[in-house]
Design an enzyme around this catalytic site. Structure first.
Site, short mmCIF file in Angstrom:
data_model
loop_
_atom_site.label_atom_id
_atom_site.label_comp_id
_atom_site.label_asym_id
_atom_site.label_seq_id
_atom_site.Cartn_x
_atom_site.Cartn_y
_atom_site.Cartn_z
N SER A 222 25.55 -38.52 -14.38
CA SER A 222 25.40 -37.05 -14.18
C SER A 222 24.78 -36.46 -15.61
O SER A 222 24.32 -35.37 -15.50
CB SER A 222 26.94 -36.20 -14.08
OG SER A 222 27.55 -36.52 -14.99
N HIS A 223 24.63 -37.29 -16.44
CA HIS A 223 23.78 -36.80 -17.59
C HIS A 223 22.54 -37.93 -17.91
O HIS A 223 21.94 -37.79 -18.93
CB HIS A 223 24.60 -36.79 -18.91
CG HIS A 223 25.71 -35.68 -18.75
ND1 HIS A 223 26.99 -35.85 -18.60
CD2 HIS A 223 25.43 -34.55 -19.01
CE1 HIS A 223 27.65 -34.57 -18.28
NE2 HIS A 223 26.53 -33.67 -18.86
N GLU B 175 29.07 -33.50 -11.27
CA GLU B 175 29.83 -34.63 -10.37
C GLU B 175 30.08 -33.79 -9.19
O GLU B 175 29.73 -34.56 -8.02
CB GLU B 175 31.37 -34.93 -10.71
CG GLU B 175 31.27 -35.70 -12.08
CD GLU B 175 30.56 -37.39 -11.80
OE1 GLU B 175 30.57 -37.54 -10.65
OE2 GLU B 175 30.15 -37.83 -12.57
P1 NDP Z 1 36.21 -37.66 -16.60
O1 NDP Z 1 37.41 -36.84 -15.92
O2 NDP Z 1 35.30 -38.44 -15.69
O3 NDP Z 1 36.76 -38.37 -18.18
C1 NDP Z 1 37.50 -37.69 -18.86
C2 NDP Z 1 37.85 -38.60 -19.90
O4 NDP Z 1 38.89 -39.03 -19.60
C3 NDP Z 1 36.64 -39.60 -20.48
O5 NDP Z 1 36.79 -39.61 -21.81
C4 NDP Z 1 37.37 -40.77 -19.63
O6 NDP Z 1 36.97 -42.11 -20.40
C5 NDP Z 1 38.93 -40.49 -19.68
N1 NDP Z 1 39.45 -41.25 -18.66
C6 NDP Z 1 39.41 -41.15 -17.37
N2 NDP Z 1 40.14 -41.82 -16.79
C7 NDP Z 1 41.18 -42.55 -17.58
C8 NDP Z 1 42.25 -43.25 -17.72
N3 NDP Z 1 42.66 -43.77 -16.43
N4 NDP Z 1 42.96 -43.51 -18.61
C9 NDP Z 1 42.38 -43.04 -19.84
N5 NDP Z 1 41.51 -42.29 -20.12
C10 NDP Z 1 40.63 -41.84 -18.73
O7 NDP Z 1 35.27 -36.64 -17.21
P2 NDP Z 1 34.92 -35.09 -16.78
O8 NDP Z 1 34.35 -35.29 -15.44
O9 NDP Z 1 35.71 -34.01 -17.21
O10 NDP Z 1 33.27 -34.98 -17.87
C11 NDP Z 1 32.34 -35.89 -17.35
C12 NDP Z 1 31.32 -35.53 -18.48
O11 NDP Z 1 30.59 -34.22 -18.10
C13 NDP Z 1 31.72 -35.33 -19.97
O12 NDP Z 1 30.85 -36.22 -20.73
C14 NDP Z 1 31.50 -33.86 -20.25
O13 NDP Z 1 31.35 -33.59 -21.57
C15 NDP Z 1 30.38 -33.44 -19.36
N6 NDP Z 1 30.55 -32.19 -19.27
C16 NDP Z 1 29.59 -31.29 -19.63
C17 NDP Z 1 29.59 -29.97 -19.76
C18 NDP Z 1 28.49 -29.24 -20.39
O14 NDP Z 1 28.41 -27.86 -19.95
N7 NDP Z 1 27.55 -29.64 -21.08
C19 NDP Z 1 30.45 -29.16 -18.69
C20 NDP Z 1 31.32 -30.38 -18.35
C21 NDP Z 1 31.36 -31.57 -18.39
P3 NDP Z 1 35.60 -42.75 -19.84
O15 NDP Z 1 34.53 -42.08 -19.96
O16 NDP Z 1 35.89 -44.35 -20.43
O17 NDP Z 1 35.91 -42.99 -18.30
#
Ligand code: NDP
Length: 334
Positions: A46-47, A187
């Site tokens: 997504s990025h 997403e």
């Molecule tokens: P996710 O819900 O996919 O993941 C959130 C965090 O939780 C990640 O660091 C992930 O690590 C971790 N995680 C996931 N599953 C587990 C687990 N089972 N145990 C431990 N840790 C876990 O992220 P989001 O969907 O909330 O966000 C996705 C991206 O979008 C992010 O990079 C965010 O910065 C970006 N974003 C940007 C926005 C903007 O305005 N610029 C707005 C919203 C989001 P891992 O990566 O290793 O899975």
């Protein structure tokens, strides 16, 4: 879905060519391409190249400055402001990193306030990079109003992510980076594109109705994660990245865009802390490891960031896929 397979190098070359064909100079095109391919390398699509047509649109329309020259200003001993000169975030972030690290080491804590930049994407690249230098780091940004306040039905907050990174000695940093909404907007867009449902917690329709249709959520409002708790974190990020640093709230960013739907203009706040200047410079890292060991001793756990690091180890050899339709769209922009 039909896909096109690319190596990271092929993806980078495609992005460079497309950005330069649409008005970016080499430095700006490279910084944006580096960041998108860093995301593809970690399989954070997504990025990745998914954003490329949108970035090109922003430069072509004249809203985003494809030839930006970010500037650095020291506002206080531990406060730096980076003005992105109306360009995309990655070049300003590269400039800021070089100023922030020595400032945090000198003061024990330092902040960068980014203003006048477009589309601050994920929080992990900046926080991870600081943790690789032995610092703890936080990052926050706002975007466009997509998330309803607790109890409300109309979009007001961005999906406002927050990232945190902690340095480790013989391992990649622990990095979590998460939206304050239940799902990141990118997403939901990808689910809509691919015809998949989203969980009911992702958002509501235009009249506040429950739905699992991503297209209805995109017309209505997203919801904070964990209900009012996520909504409060989204509100905190609005205050830190708007009023505190002198940039837009999400509603102001959308008004500035004038309905074009291009990449959001706004601010970012990054904080870096040097553990060497806090209470336990020699022991903090081993002490942190004690916590990580206790987490990982429980079956079913992993550390945040580990999925990305595992992907990063594979993609240089294995490459990645993008939808054929995206590949066609990118080619049509050159
Ligand atoms: P996710 O819900 O996919 O993941 C959130 C965090 O939780 C990640 O660091 C992930 O690590 C971790 N995680 C996931 N599953 C587990 C687990 N089972 N145990 C431990 N840790 C876990 O992220 P989001 O969907 O909330 O966000 C996705 C991206 O979008 C992010 O990079 C965010 O910065 C970006 N974003 C940007 C926005 C903007 O305005 N610029 C707005 C919203 C989001 P891992 O990566 O290793 O899975």
């Amino acid at each position: 879905m039909s896909t096109v397979h690319l190596s990271l190098e092929e993806g980078h070359a495609l992005a460079m060519k497309c950005l330069q064909a649409n008005g970016c100079d080499e430095a700006n095109a490279k910084a944006v391409s580096d960041r998108m391919l860093q995301a593809e390398g970690d399989l954070c699509h997504s990025h990745g190249l998914f954003r490329l047509p949108w970035y090109c649109k922003g430069v072509r329309s004249g809203r985003a400055n494809g030839k930006a020259k970010p500037t650095v200003e020291q506002l206080a001993p531990a406060v730096i402001r980076v003005n992105g000169d109306g360009g995309y975030a990655p070049l300003g972030q590269d400039v800021a990193h070089k100023a922030l690290v020595p400032c945090a080491r000198q003061n024990g804590i330092a902040a960068v306030a980014f203003v006048n930049m477009f589309h601050i994407a994920a929080m992990w690249p900046e926080t991870e990079r600081l943790a690789m230098e032995g610092l703890c780091a936080f990052a926050f940004t706002a975007s466009y109003p997509y998330v309803a306040p607790a109890g409300g039905t109309k979009p007001l907050y961005g999906t406002n992510p927050m990232g945190f990174a902690w340095p480790r000695k013989d391992a990649p940093p622990m990095v979590f980076d998460q939206a304050s909404s239940s799902m990141a907007r990118g997403e939901i867009q990808i689910h809509a594109r691919d015809g998949h449902d989203v969980p009911e917690t992702a958002g509501i329709g235009p009249d506040g109705e429950a739905t699992t249709d991503p297209n209805v959520v995109l017309k209505g409002a997203q919801l904070g994660f964990g209900g009012y708790k996520g909504a409060s974190l989204a509100m905190m990020v609005e205050l830190l990245c708007g009023p505190l640093i002198g940039d837009f709230l999400s509603i102001e960013s959308q008004a500035d865009d004038g309905g074009e739907g291009g990449p959001p203009k706004g601010g970012e706040l990054i904080l870096a802390l040097d553990p060497a200047k806090f209470g336990d410079p020699d022991g903090f890292m081993a002490h942190g490891e004690k916590l990580f060991e206790a987490i990982l001793a429980q079956e079913g756990t992993r550390l945040p960031g580990q999925r990305r690091f595992a992907n990063r180890a594979r993609t240089p050899a294995e490459g990645f896929d993008i939808p054929q339709s995206l590949h066609d769209e990118i080619l049509s922009l050159m």
